[in-house]
Design an enzyme around this catalytic site. Structure first.
Site, short mmCIF file in Angstrom:
data_model
loop_
_atom_site.label_atom_id
_atom_site.label_comp_id
_atom_site.label_asym_id
_atom_site.label_seq_id
_atom_site.Cartn_x
_atom_site.Cartn_y
_atom_site.Cartn_z
N TYR A 144 0.84 -1.21 0.00
CA TYR A 144 0.00 0.00 0.00
C TYR A 144 0.88 1.26 0.00
O TYR A 144 2.11 1.19 0.00
CB TYR A 144 -0.97 -0.03 1.20
CG TYR A 144 -2.03 -1.10 1.02
CD1 TYR A 144 -2.98 -0.99 0.01
CD2 TYR A 144 -2.06 -2.23 1.84
CE1 TYR A 144 -3.95 -1.98 -0.18
CE2 TYR A 144 -3.02 -3.22 1.66
CZ TYR A 144 -3.96 -3.09 0.65
OH TYR A 144 -4.91 -4.06 0.46
N CYS A 307 -8.05 -21.72 4.96
CA CYS A 307 -8.71 -21.82 3.64
C CYS A 307 -7.81 -21.23 2.56
O CYS A 307 -7.29 -20.14 2.72
CB CYS A 307 -10.04 -21.07 3.65
SG CYS A 307 -11.14 -21.56 4.98
#
Ligand SMILES: Cc1cc2nc3c(=O)[nH]c(=O)nc-3n(C[C@H](O)[C@H](O)[C@H](O)COP(=O)(O)O)c2cc1C
Ligand code: SF4
Length: 329
Positions: A144, A307
């Site tokens: 960022y 996940c």
């Protein structure tokens, strides 16, 4: 040798253990009145504080607008922020706010725009402390805006903000004393940085500068991209964590390691070998808000399913109600 249960004092603030909840957005939460924060967030953080987390770092919060007291920093939005700080304190957690300068191309910024961003950073820090937070963390990681200043592979500026290391850290060096004036001597000022900006050696140099500047705490994640360096075969955690442990060897301020720390065994390995000072457990604490209390009591935790594996495709990015680790109403 340190232990997960050891307390530590930073800027006079007592953190009761070495377990950190790193900054994490909850994209499917709905703030009150369409804003970013609301009761759902208050409860979310309060639960993790009740669950024994020593240090909670509230998700990336944009600095823009703080000076003008608009956007996320309006008085309307300050109320839930105050509640988050209070509820976390009621359960004995220390709570900081991550401050973000968004996702802009720093090569395109005028000096006036940089100056505006700097004053937003100072004003946001003051507002966070005003809301009751114990400190703040500037988001210099994950590619960022602020991360881009640090990384010479991205930063192509040919003025005082690009080129040498001194120039690439100038955004912060120019304002650090004003930040300290704004938050006072007893607030924690931290930086989240990449342990590979642009590589491990470069990140160590940057970390040393941050320490010299008076930063109180370093939170080491990744920079513009995932790290690719090799790590020892017997190191029980991820490359991102390993890079944090290498940075720790070169600074004296406390270091937080993060990424794929899921188990009590991993977190204890990091503390007991003095690899780092804190273990941040992100998805693990999403999956089980009582992660800290359970680990400290040597009880089994509700395991995060990791996940998506190393791509970290956590469903809290899209719809937290689908998190397979727990049924959420
Ligand atoms: C849903 C989600 C939201 C996140 N939001 C932020 C954020 O606001 N700021 C930040 O620096 N990192 C953010 N991260 C990265 C986490 O702080 C953390 O570094 C990452 O999840 C790796 O740690 P873990 O393996 O323990 O989950 C986010 C991660 C997830 C999964
Ligand atoms: S969605 Fe998957 S990765 Fe994310 S917290 Fe739940 S179990 Fe872990």
């Amino acid at each position: 040798m340190s232990h997960l249960s050891d307390e530590i004092v930073i800027r006079g603030r007592k953190i009761k253990n070495r377990i950190v909840m790193p900054p994490m957005m909850c994209f499917s939460f709905k703030g009150d009145n369409g804003g970013m924060y609301g009761e759902q967030y208050v409860e979310h953080y309060a639960k993790r504080a009740k669950g024994g987390t020593g240090l909670i770092i509230v998700q990336a919060t944009p600095v823009a607008g703080a000076a003008k007291q608009s956007g996320v920093w309006s008085d309307e939005q300050m109320n839930p922020l105050k509640k988050i700080a209070k509820r976390c304190h009621d359960y004995g957690s220390i709570v900081m706010m991550q401050l973000s300068c968004g996702d802009v191309d720093i090569n395109e910024l005028s000096v006036e725009q940089i100056r505006q961003m700097q004053s937003d950073c100072i004003a946001a820090a003051a507002r966070a402390v005003q809301a009751g937070f114990d400190g703040l963390e500037y988001h210099f990681a994950h590619g960022y805006t602020l991360c881009r200043f640090l990384d010479p592979t991205f930063n192509k500026r040919n003025d005082n903000y690009g080129g040498s290391l001194e120039n690439r850290v100038r955004f912060l060096t120019e304002i650090i004393s004003q930040i300290r004036d704004a938050v006072g001597e007893d607030s924690i000022v931290s930086v989240r940085m990449g342990g590979n900006i642009p590589d491990l050696a470069g990140a160590i140099d940057i970390a040393k500068v941050f320490e010299e500047l008076g930063i109180d705490l370093l939170h080491v994640s990744f920079g513009m991209k995932e790290p690719e360096n090799d790590i020892p075969a017997d190191f029980k955690c991820s490359t991102i964590v390993f890079n944090g442990s290498e940075i720790k060897r070169h600074v004296t301020i406390p270091v937080i390691a993060v990424s794929e720390i899921f188990t009590a065994e991993q977190a204890s390995f990091l503390l007991e070998n003095d690899y780092v000072d804190f273990a941040a457990v992100g998805r693990g604490i999403y999956a089980d808000e009582n992660w800290a209390n359970k680990v400290l009591a040597k009880e089994p935790i509700q395991q995060c399913h990791n996940c998506g594996g190393s791509s970290r495709k956590c469903l809290w990015f899209t719809d937290h109600t689908k998190c397979p680790a727990k049924k959420i109403s």
